[in-house]
Design a protein around this motif. Structure first.
Motif, PDB file in Angstrom:
ATOM      1  N   GLY A 170       0.800  -1.240   0.000  1.00 53.96           N
ATOM      2  CA  GLY A 170       0.000   0.000   0.000  1.00 53.96           C
ATOM      3  C   GLY A 170       0.819   1.268   0.000  1.00 53.96           C
ATOM      4  N   LEU A 171       1.989   1.267   0.650  1.00 56.58           N
ATOM      5  CA  LEU A 171       2.806   2.497   0.638  1.00 56.58           C
ATOM      6  C   LEU A 171       3.337   2.712  -0.778  1.00 56.58           C
ATOM      7  CD1 LEU A 171       4.910   2.205   3.925  1.00 56.58           C
ATOM      8  CD2 LEU A 171       2.629   3.199   3.584  1.00 56.58           C
ATOM      9  N   LEU A 188      18.349   0.559  13.153  1.00 55.04           N
ATOM     10  CA  LEU A 188      18.172  -0.798  12.618  1.00 55.04           C
ATOM     11  C   LEU A 188      19.229  -1.077  11.555  1.00 55.04           C
ATOM     12  CD1 LEU A 188      14.293  -1.181  12.290  1.00 55.04           C
ATOM     13  CD2 LEU A 188      15.804  -1.590  14.275  1.00 55.04           C
ATOM     14  N   THR A 189      19.572  -2.357  11.400  1.00 50.89           N
ATOM     15  CA  THR A 189      20.588  -2.732  10.403  1.00 50.89           C
ATOM     16  C   THR A 189      19.943  -3.247   9.116  1.00 50.89           C
ATOM     17  OG1 THR A 189      20.634  -4.953  11.385  1.00 50.89           O
ATOM     18  CG2 THR A 189      22.263  -3.360  12.178  1.00 50.89           C
ATOM     19  N   ASN A 190      18.678  -3.659   9.238  1.00 51.65           N
ATOM     20  CA  ASN A 190      18.031  -4.275   8.063  1.00 51.65           C
ATOM     21  C   ASN A 190      16.585  -3.795   7.938  1.00 51.65           C
ATOM     22  OD1 ASN A 190      19.996  -6.360   9.393  1.00 51.65           O
ATOM     23  ND2 ASN A 190      19.792  -7.026   7.254  1.00 51.65           N
ATOM     24  N   SER A 191      16.175  -3.583   6.698  1.00 46.86           N
ATOM     25  CA  SER A 191      14.738  -3.472   6.439  1.00 46.86           C
ATOM     26  C   SER A 191      14.465  -4.333   5.210  1.00 46.86           C
ATOM     27  CB  SER A 191      14.324  -2.016   6.202  1.00 46.86           C
ATOM     28  OG  SER A 191      14.890  -1.529   4.998  1.00 46.86           O
ATOM     29  N   LYS A 192      13.194  -4.618   4.990  1.00 42.62           N
ATOM     30  CA  LYS A 192      12.886  -5.495   3.848  1.00 42.62           C
ATOM     31  C   LYS A 192      11.473  -5.224   3.351  1.00 42.62           C
ATOM     32  CE  LYS A 192      11.493  -9.820   4.752  1.00 42.62           C
ATOM     33  NZ  LYS A 192      10.021  -9.683   4.785  1.00 42.62           N
ATOM     34  N   ASP A 193      11.277  -5.584   2.088  1.00 46.22           N
ATOM     35  CA  ASP A 193       9.921  -5.630   1.563  1.00 46.22           C
ATOM     36  C   ASP A 193       9.202  -6.767   2.268  1.00 46.22           C
ATOM     37  OD1 ASP A 193      10.896  -5.083  -1.938  1.00 46.22           O
ATOM     38  OD2 ASP A 193      10.619  -3.672  -0.272  1.00 46.22           O
ATOM     39  N   ASP A 194       7.899  -6.659   2.393  1.00 44.09           N
ATOM     40  CA  ASP A 194       7.163  -7.795   2.922  1.00 44.09           C
ATOM     41  C   ASP A 194       7.044  -8.855   1.830  1.00 44.09           C
ATOM     42  OD1 ASP A 194       4.836  -7.490   5.644  1.00 44.09           O
ATOM     43  OD2 ASP A 194       5.954  -9.221   4.928  1.00 44.09           O
ATOM     44  N   GLU A 195       6.633 -10.049   2.244  1.00 44.35           N
ATOM     45  CA  GLU A 195       6.699 -11.169   1.287  1.00 44.35           C
ATOM     46  C   GLU A 195       5.694 -11.054   0.149  1.00 44.35           C
ATOM     47  OE1 GLU A 195       5.557 -11.469   4.371  1.00 44.35           O
ATOM     48  OE2 GLU A 195       3.512 -12.175   4.049  1.00 44.35           O
ATOM     49  N   THR A 196       4.708 -10.160   0.292  1.00 43.25           N
ATOM     50  CA  THR A 196       3.726 -10.052  -0.807  1.00 43.25           C
ATOM     51  C   THR A 196       3.946  -8.803  -1.652  1.00 43.25           C
ATOM     52  OG1 THR A 196       2.233  -8.882   0.689  1.00 43.25           O
ATOM     53  CG2 THR A 196       1.929 -11.286   0.485  1.00 43.25           C
ATOM     54  N   LEU A 197       4.920  -7.987  -1.288  1.00 39.43           N
ATOM     55  CA  LEU A 197       5.225  -6.794  -2.090  1.00 39.43           C
ATOM     56  C   LEU A 197       6.318  -7.145  -3.095  1.00 39.43           C
ATOM     57  CD1 LEU A 197       4.863  -3.692  -2.531  1.00 39.43           C
ATOM     58  CD2 LEU A 197       6.890  -3.407  -1.076  1.00 39.43           C
ATOM     59  N   SER A 201       1.383  -1.992  -8.867  1.00 40.04           N
ATOM     60  CA  SER A 201       1.188  -0.675  -9.520  1.00 40.04           C
ATOM     61  C   SER A 201       1.468   0.467  -8.545  1.00 40.04           C
ATOM     62  CB  SER A 201      -0.263  -0.561 -10.018  1.00 40.04           C
ATOM     63  OG  SER A 201      -1.136  -0.712  -8.898  1.00 40.04           O
ATOM     64  N   PHE A 202       1.189   0.282  -7.268  1.00 44.55           N
ATOM     65  CA  PHE A 202       1.340   1.386  -6.305  1.00 44.55           C
ATOM     66  C   PHE A 202       2.776   1.512  -5.792  1.00 44.55           C
ATOM     67  CE2 PHE A 202      -0.527  -2.380  -4.288  1.00 44.55           C
ATOM     68  CZ  PHE A 202       0.499  -2.746  -3.425  1.00 44.55           C
ATOM     69  N   ASN A 203       3.631   0.541  -6.175  1.00 41.54           N
ATOM     70  CA  ASN A 203       5.007   0.595  -5.655  1.00 41.54           C
ATOM     71  C   ASN A 203       5.928  -0.190  -6.589  1.00 41.54           C
ATOM     72  OD1 ASN A 203       7.336   0.739  -4.086  1.00 41.54           O
ATOM     73  ND2 ASN A 203       6.192   0.609  -2.154  1.00 41.54           N
ATOM     74  N   ARG A 204       6.220   0.379  -7.768  1.00 40.41           N
ATOM     75  CA  ARG A 204       7.035  -0.315  -8.762  1.00 40.41           C
ATOM     76  C   ARG A 204       8.484  -0.414  -8.293  1.00 40.41           C
ATOM     77  NH1 ARG A 204       4.637  -1.076 -13.662  1.00 40.41           N
ATOM     78  NH2 ARG A 204       6.002  -2.914 -13.555  1.00 40.41           N
ATOM     79  N   ILE A 205       9.082  -1.519  -8.591  1.00 42.89           N
ATOM     80  CA  ILE A 205      10.479  -1.757  -8.182  1.00 42.89           C
ATOM     81  C   ILE A 205      11.388  -0.654  -8.712  1.00 42.89           C
ATOM     82  CG2 ILE A 205      12.481  -3.228  -8.710  1.00 42.89           C
ATOM     83  CD1 ILE A 205      10.771  -5.648  -8.247  1.00 42.89           C
TER      84      ILE A 205
END
Ligand code: CAP
Ligand code: MG
Length: 432
Positions: A170-171, A188-197, A201-205
């Motif tokens: 959604g973001l 924090l040392t790490n962030s990640k996309d969630d497994e379904t992102l 269309s709302f967040n193209r790679i």
């Protein structure tokens, strides 16, 4: 009786382990146990329900799987039916596998294939798998592993501490980048996309990657702190390497793949593409077949296959501390497979799912310091928002690393105190 010839039994025989892939199964059957074990070996190698006239002695001798051990575990009653329960060891000759180039799909078709559907078995679960060195050497294994990950993050011995951008979807790219920036500033040392992102269309790679890369650079310029973000490329395997390569060119600092929905081959292709960044492996879908203690596959087999295929970090559960189902002993077995000396780099165990700052001491008391702890809701749900949540998680890990109990450390770390007030505090196993 189907599979009645019992020709696959070699009970008590000492085989040359270098010539076989050795698997252990748990089984429940209404047949004599030897018949059920024989059925697994037959169906997964040269047999079928009745003897084929075309099965020559030569083919059988070269390619038949062998049952070398059967441990009778007694009986159980299911729906009024008395079943025999056992563990059995089945050895598959190497020649049965097309492993000259090393690939998981055909191996899985052998060790975890038709057997699950055999009516001779009421339940059957693949418990463990042992590959000889000659097979292990066919696979890439991790490019970075634990030490490589720590070097990238300049974090020699402290647990890695990360988050999952929430909501899951959604973001937009700008909002995602701002989220990652706050997580980096929060320590924090790490962030990640969630497994379904992936590439919605709302967040193209192609938009998300440069925005996050800029955010990570800002954190480093402002604080000197390093954070990486795992970009999820779980997609059609034909495109997956090209998408990952383009992302790294555009500044991606880590690549993520949902190995069970994308396939081990996708992970292996990413590892062999030598992207120059670590691979984060998510295990979504595993619950479909690891959850039952009686049927399916133990997570430690997923751990082994993911390590062979080149994962640098792998979700292994939270030893019963977080929100996901998981037997603590099985989670530990799944973790230990990532550390075993099999001639490959080790893999960072990722503990995630329902984690929050108040659980960090408990988790690390079980996992030890070689762990990547992740909290999604446990960061985004903090009373002071993402920055407060990131600070609270980072403070919790610092406290445990320094050997200070969280409630003491919270006395002069307000973000941690607010997290403990909101979600509670579970002391570590060694908390006196
Ligand atoms: C955690 C998570 C992860 C789970 C996966 C989720 O979010 O992002 O996918 O950790 O489970 O979507 O649930 P929260 P596992 O921190 O908000 O729970 O690690 O067991 O494979
Ligand atoms: Mg998730």
């Amino acid at each position: 009786m189907r599979y009645g010839d019992l020709k696959y039994l070699s009970l008590g025989e000492e085989l040359d382990k270098n010539q076989y892939v050795t698997c252990q199964y748990y089984l429940e059957t209404d047949l004599p146990i030897v018949n059920a074990a024989n059925a697994i070996a037959a169906e997964q190698s040269t047999g079928t329900w009745t003897k084929a006239s075309t099965l020559s002695d030569d083919i059988f001798e070269r390619l038949a799987a062998r049952v070398t051990e059967i441990e009778d575990l007694g009986k159980k009653t299911v729906d009024g039916q008395i079943l025999n329960v056992a563990r059995t060891t089945v050895n598959y000759p190497l020649e049965e596998f097309s492993i000259e180039v090393g690939h998981i799909p055909q191996i899985l078709s052998v060790i975890a294939g038709n057997l699950y559907g055999l009516l001779e078995l009421k339940n059957v679960r693949l418990l463990s798998c042992l590959f000889p060195d000659s097979v292990i050497r066919k696979f890439p294994g991790p490019n970075f592993g634990i030490n490589g990950l720590r070097k990238v993050l300049d974090r020699p011995d402290r647990p890695l501490v990360g988050t999952i951008v929430k909501p899951k979807i959604g973001l937009d790219p700008k909002q995602t980048a701002e989220y990652v920036y706050k997580c980096g500033i929060g320590g924090l040392t790490n962030s990640k996309d969630d497994e379904t992102l992936v590439d919605q269309s709302f967040n193209r790679i192609d938009d998300r990657v440069p925005a996050i890369a800029d955010a990570i650079d800002r954190v480093r310029d402002e604080t000197g702190h390093r954070i990486v973000h795992a970009l999820n490329v779980s997609t059609y395997v034909k495109d997956i390497v090209e998408i990952a390569e383009r992302a790294v060119e555009n500044g991606a600092s880590q690549i993520m793949v949902d190995v069970l929905t994308s396939g081990y081959s996708a992970l292996q292709m990413l590892a062999e593409a030598d992207l120059g960044v670590p691979l984060h492996v998510h295990r979504t879908f595993h619950g479909a077949f690891t959850r039952s203690p009686y049927h399916g596959m133990a997570m430690e087999v997923v751990s082994l296959l993911s390590r062979l295929s080149g994962g640098d970090g792998l979700h292994i559960g939270t030893f019963g501390v977080g929100k996901m189902h998981g037997d603590p002993e099985e989670d530990m077995a799944s973790r230990n497979i990532l550390f075993n000396d099999i001639g490959l780099k080790t893999v960072m165990p990722v503990c995630s799912g329902g984690m929050h700052p108040g659980l960090v001491e408990k988790l690390v008391s079980i996992s030890g310091m070689d762990v990547q702890i992740q909290a999604g809701g446990g960061v985004a749900g903090h009373p002071d928002g993402v920055l407060g949540g990131a600070r609270a998680m980072s403070q919790a890990v610092d406290a445990v690393y320094k050997g200070i109990y969280l409630d003491s450390y919270a006395e002069d770390h307000i973000e941690l105190k607010k997290a403990l007030d909101k979600w509670g505090y579970v002391p570590g196993s060694d908390h006196v």
